[in-house]
Design a protein around this motif. Structure first.
Motif, PDB file in Angstrom:
ATOM      1  N   CYS A  25      -4.005  -2.801  49.753  1.00  0.00           N
ATOM      2  CA  CYS A  25      -3.888  -2.854  48.291  1.00  0.00           C
ATOM      3  C   CYS A  25      -3.344  -1.809  47.424  1.00  0.00           C
ATOM      4  O   CYS A  25      -3.282  -0.281  47.778  1.00  0.00           O
ATOM      5  N   LEU A  26      -2.807  -1.979  46.385  1.00  0.00           N
ATOM      6  CA  LEU A  26      -1.972  -1.422  45.527  1.00  0.00           C
ATOM      7  C   LEU A  26      -2.944  -1.306  44.273  1.00  0.00           C
ATOM      8  O   LEU A  26      -3.135  -2.262  43.534  1.00  0.00           O
ATOM      9  N   GLY A  27      -3.873  -0.110  43.979  1.00  0.00           N
ATOM     10  CA  GLY A  27      -4.623  -0.166  43.138  1.00  0.00           C
ATOM     11  C   GLY A  27      -6.102  -0.444  43.314  1.00  0.00           C
ATOM     12  O   GLY A  27      -6.594  -0.085  44.544  1.00  0.00           O
ATOM     13  N   ASP A  28      -6.799  -1.580  42.456  1.00  0.00           N
ATOM     14  CA  ASP A  28      -8.146  -1.721  42.797  1.00  0.00           C
ATOM     15  C   ASP A  28      -8.264  -2.661  43.915  1.00  0.00           C
ATOM     16  O   ASP A  28      -7.622  -3.413  44.332  1.00  0.00           O
ATOM     17  N   TYR A  29      -9.497  -2.591  44.320  1.00  0.00           N
ATOM     18  CA  TYR A  29      -9.852  -3.390  45.483  1.00  0.00           C
ATOM     19  C   TYR A  29     -11.431  -3.771  45.290  1.00  0.00           C
ATOM     20  O   TYR A  29     -12.364  -2.657  44.878  1.00  0.00           O
TER      21      TYR A  29
END
Length: 88
Positions: free
Chosen positions: A14-18
């Motif tokens: 993931c790029l950023g939030d998960y």
């Protein structure tokens, strides 16, 4: 004696939030996170969720991974308990 349990693994980069939300209450979820970058504005993560239960079932999950939002059905398959303990 090693007792079998039922488990499934979800892996995402993931790029950023998960985030993941399991819609069944009678399962256990374990999360592992590994940072792939140290960028403060757009961090990358490798996230693994392990879903376990004492009985076979199909579980519905909602997930957010960067800009991707979705819902999926995951079938828990039979495995030995010690294999899941190694991943925790």
């Amino acid at each position: 004696m090693i007792y079998p349990i039922y488990a499934a693994a979800l892996s995402m980069e993931c790029l950023g939030d998960y985030h993941i939300e399991v819609l069944n209450n009678d399962v256990e979820v374990t999360k592992q996170v590994r940072a792939l970058s140290t960028d403060l504005l757009r961090p990358r993560y490798h996230v693994t969720y392990i879903i376990t239960s004492e009985e076979p079932k199909t579980v519905r999950v909602r997930y957010v991974c960067g800009d991707e939002v979705g819902e999926r059905e995951v079938t828990l398959s039979r495995t030995l308990r010690f294999v899941v303990e190694l991943l925790r």
